[in-house]
Design a protein around this motif. Structure first.
Motif, short mmCIF file in Angstrom:
data_model
loop_
_atom_site.label_atom_id
_atom_site.label_comp_id
_atom_site.label_asym_id
_atom_site.label_seq_id
_atom_site.Cartn_x
_atom_site.Cartn_y
_atom_site.Cartn_z
N GLU A 72 13.37 -78.53 113.94
CA GLU A 72 14.03 -77.78 115.20
C GLU A 72 15.49 -78.34 115.49
N PRO A 73 15.46 -79.51 116.02
CA PRO A 73 16.69 -80.21 116.53
C PRO A 73 17.89 -80.29 115.39
N PHE A 74 17.22 -80.52 114.16
CA PHE A 74 18.06 -80.72 113.12
C PHE A 74 18.75 -79.38 112.50
N PHE A 75 17.78 -78.42 112.53
CA PHE A 75 18.57 -77.20 112.16
C PHE A 75 19.34 -76.16 113.38
N VAL A 76 19.11 -76.90 114.42
CA VAL A 76 20.03 -76.11 115.76
C VAL A 76 21.08 -76.90 115.64
N ASP A 77 21.29 -78.26 115.37
CA ASP A 77 22.72 -79.06 115.22
C ASP A 77 23.54 -78.47 113.69
N LEU A 78 22.67 -78.14 112.95
CA LEU A 78 23.31 -77.81 111.56
C LEU A 78 23.79 -76.34 111.84
N SER A 79 23.04 -75.31 112.37
CA SER A 79 23.67 -74.09 112.67
C SER A 79 24.91 -74.09 113.46
N LEU A 124 21.85 -68.95 108.28
CA LEU A 124 21.74 -68.50 109.51
C LEU A 124 20.30 -67.71 109.61
N THR A 125 19.74 -67.11 108.94
CA THR A 125 18.18 -66.61 108.84
C THR A 125 17.36 -67.61 108.88
N GLU A 126 17.33 -68.64 108.09
CA GLU A 126 16.57 -69.69 107.93
C GLU A 126 16.49 -70.55 109.29
N CYS A 127 18.02 -70.75 109.99
CA CYS A 127 18.07 -71.56 111.01
C CYS A 127 17.28 -70.79 112.28
N ASP A 128 17.39 -69.47 112.17
CA ASP A 128 16.92 -68.75 113.31
C ASP A 128 15.37 -68.77 113.20
N LEU A 129 14.79 -68.69 111.81
CA LEU A 129 13.33 -68.80 111.73
C LEU A 129 12.94 -70.24 112.28
N VAL A 130 13.40 -71.29 112.23
CA VAL A 130 13.29 -72.56 112.47
C VAL A 130 13.36 -72.61 114.18
N LYS A 131 14.38 -71.97 114.58
CA LYS A 131 14.70 -72.26 115.95
C LYS A 131 13.74 -71.24 116.75
N PHE A 132 13.43 -70.01 116.30
CA PHE A 132 12.91 -68.99 117.16
C PHE A 132 11.20 -68.58 116.69
N ALA A 133 10.97 -68.88 115.41
CA ALA A 133 9.67 -68.27 114.93
C ALA A 133 8.79 -69.51 114.54
N ARG A 134 9.43 -70.70 114.96
CA ARG A 134 8.59 -72.15 114.61
C ARG A 134 8.29 -72.13 113.26
N HIS A 135 9.15 -71.70 112.41
CA HIS A 135 9.19 -72.02 110.76
C HIS A 135 8.94 -73.69 110.91
N ARG A 136 8.51 -74.32 110.10
CA ARG A 136 8.69 -75.72 109.89
C ARG A 136 8.71 -76.31 108.53
N PRO A 137 9.91 -76.12 108.08
CA PRO A 137 10.37 -76.55 106.84
C PRO A 137 10.33 -77.91 106.59
#
Length: 169
Positions: A72-79, A124-137
């Motif tokens: 999550e922090p990684f994808f937040v920073d990346l997006s 951005l869709t993948e970033c949203d999944l991580v940020k909001f849907a608790r997706h854990r790549p």
């Protein structure tokens, strides 16, 4: 101090000379300071959007241990990096828009080529999944997302204008 040797104005001749020398010295010092320290040059232009983004992506990559990093922090920073790049580079208001709003804006704009619109939309869709849907790549997917961000920036660096050859005299 006696009154001897004073002029009618109450000033001694040596005092007048000292004041004149002081004023001349002050004027010379001011002139030297002005010449020694010319006016400050205007601030340099900020770096281009792609340079800022590439620097930020490299810093994110350097500080991320992909084996143990939380997605999550990684994808937040990346997006955030990508959204600010898109805003700075293409004047698209990406940071203030939802992903759906941004995708609609990008699709109606000629700023991004179709392949880059698709790349940004998927990213951005993948970033949203991580940020909001608790997706854990996993680490591999995080590296792929980082590579996609690098690709987007590198493929959209503006081509410098070439000076015209010849010309009229």
């Amino acid at each position: 101090f006696g009154l001897q040797g004073r002029r009618a104005s109450g000033e001694r001749p040596e005092h007048r000379a000292a004041v004149t020398e002081y004023l001349a010295g002050a004027a010379a010092a001011e002139s030297a300071a002005t010449n020694a320290y010319p006016p400050a040059a205007p601030s340099p232009a900020p770096p281009p959007a792609h340079e800022k983004a590439l620097h930020a992506l490299a810093a994110l990559e350097q500080r991320t241990d992909f084996a143990t990093a939380e997605p999550e922090p990684f994808f937040v920073d990346l997006s955030t990096i990508v959204r600010h790049y898109l805003e700075d580079r293409f004047e698209l208001r990406a940071p203030e828009q939802t992903t759906e709003e941004f995708i609609r804006t990008a699709a109606s704009s000629s700023a991004l080529r179709l392949e880059h619109q698709q790349l940004v939309g998927d990213f951005l869709t993948e970033c949203d999944l991580v940020k909001f849907a608790r997706h854990r790549p996993g680490a591999d997917r995080m590296k792929q997302a980082l590579a996609a961000a690098y690709r987007l920036v590198r493929e959209t660096i503006p081509v410098p204008a070439t000076p015209k050859q010849g010309g009229t005299a």
